[in-house]
Write an enzyme that holds these catalytic residues in place. Structure first.
Site, PDB file in Angstrom:
ATOM      1  N   GLU A  59      35.526  48.882  41.009  1.00 31.78           N
ATOM      2  CA  GLU A  59      34.535  49.948  40.813  1.00 31.78           C
ATOM      3  C   GLU A  59      34.420  50.412  39.361  1.00 31.78           C
ATOM      4  O   GLU A  59      33.494  51.170  39.030  1.00 31.78           O
ATOM      5  CB  GLU A  59      34.865  51.158  41.704  1.00 31.78           C
ATOM      6  CG  GLU A  59      34.508  51.003  43.169  1.00 31.78           C
ATOM      7  CD  GLU A  59      35.498  50.153  43.947  1.00 31.78           C
ATOM      8  OE1 GLU A  59      36.662  50.058  43.531  1.00 31.78           O
ATOM      9  OE2 GLU A  59      35.096  49.573  44.987  1.00 31.78           O
ATOM     10  N   VAL A  81      44.811  48.635  37.116  1.00 31.10           N
ATOM     11  CA  VAL A  81      45.994  47.771  37.221  1.00 31.10           C
ATOM     12  C   VAL A  81      45.799  46.810  38.390  1.00 31.10           C
ATOM     13  O   VAL A  81      45.735  47.234  39.548  1.00 31.10           O
ATOM     14  CB  VAL A  81      47.283  48.595  37.460  1.00 31.10           C
ATOM     15  CG1 VAL A  81      48.494  47.674  37.521  1.00 31.10           C
ATOM     16  CG2 VAL A  81      47.465  49.651  36.378  1.00 31.10           C
ATOM     17  N   THR A  87      46.573  36.610  48.389  1.00 27.84           N
ATOM     18  CA  THR A  87      45.231  36.085  48.673  1.00 27.84           C
ATOM     19  C   THR A  87      44.453  35.976  47.357  1.00 27.84           C
ATOM     20  O   THR A  87      44.864  36.533  46.333  1.00 27.84           O
ATOM     21  CB  THR A  87      44.481  37.032  49.632  1.00 27.84           C
ATOM     22  OG1 THR A  87      44.270  38.277  48.958  1.00 27.84           O
ATOM     23  CG2 THR A  87      45.255  37.265  50.910  1.00 27.84           C
ATOM     24  N   HIS A  89      42.020  37.489  46.383  1.00 27.07           N
ATOM     25  CA  HIS A  89      41.335  38.733  46.020  1.00 27.07           C
ATOM     26  C   HIS A  89      41.482  39.093  44.545  1.00 27.07           C
ATOM     27  O   HIS A  89      40.550  39.529  43.894  1.00 27.07           O
ATOM     28  CB  HIS A  89      41.886  39.894  46.851  1.00 27.07           C
ATOM     29  CG  HIS A  89      40.951  40.356  47.903  1.00 27.07           C
ATOM     30  ND1 HIS A  89      40.923  39.802  49.148  1.00 27.07           N
ATOM     31  CD2 HIS A  89      39.981  41.291  47.876  1.00 27.07           C
ATOM     32  CE1 HIS A  89      39.983  40.387  49.854  1.00 27.07           C
ATOM     33  NE2 HIS A  89      39.392  41.290  49.103  1.00 27.07           N
TER      34      HIS A  89
END
Ligand code: RBF
Length: 163
Positions: A59, A81, A87, A89
């Protein structure tokens, strides 16, 4: 002698917004504290610093963009951070955050600095948020000050002035 244009590290008189993500806040808070401390040590007043919190590093570009639309600032510091999990991601969020913040710096009239850690381990994050490898929040704040002052110097510059 060629003319050299560069920004100084004087933060007095600059309005700075710090957009800080909450994920991994054990490290993010130290980076935020480091950024505020660096700005104040270089002359910024408490009232000239606005901290804006957002959920995660994904964001950061959205919120920094909105900050620039909402009120006047001389520079924006993004702090986040990212710690690699099991995964993919991490790679997606790191990519969006990095290119989003970079693109924003090109689109906006004010500089946007990148204080986002992309670490494989918590140990690396700890080292970069105020211990062995310094405090990257502090460094991002100083980069924002230098850039804001550089932009001022560029705005004031007239190459034909002395000819
Ligand atoms: N945000 C971070 O700032 N750092 C992270 O390490 C991080 N890891 C995430 C891992 C997963 C699996 C998910 C789903 C989100 C993660 N986020 C992280 C949050 C992300 O930046 C964003 O706030 C959320 O995806 C909501 O849009």
């Amino acid at each position: 002698m060629p003319t050299t244009l560069e920004g100084n590290l004087i933060a007095e008189g600059l309005d700075v917004a710090i957009v800080a993500a909450r994920w991994n806040d054990a490290f993010g808070q130290d980076m935020l504290d480091g950024a505020i401390d660096a700005l104040e040590r270089h002359g910024a007043s408490e009232a000239s610093i606005t901290v804006v919190r957002c959920p995660g590093s994904f964001e950061l570009p959205q919120v920094a963009h909105r900050v620039a639309q909402s009120f006047e600032v001389d520079a924006i510091v993004c702090i986040g951070v990212l710690i690699r999990g099991e995964t993919p991601h991490f790679d997606y969020i790191a990519g969006e955050s990095t290119s989003g913040i970079g693109g924003l710096g090109l689109d906006l009239d004010v500089p946007v600095s990148f204080g986002v850690l992309t670490c494989d381990t918590m140990k690396q994050a700890r080292a970069r948020s105020g211990s062995k490898a310094g405090n990257k929040g502090e460094e991002a704040a100083m980069a924002a000050v230098e850039m804001a002052n550089l932009y001022d110097a560029l705005d004031d510059y007239d190459p034909d002035r002395d000819s």
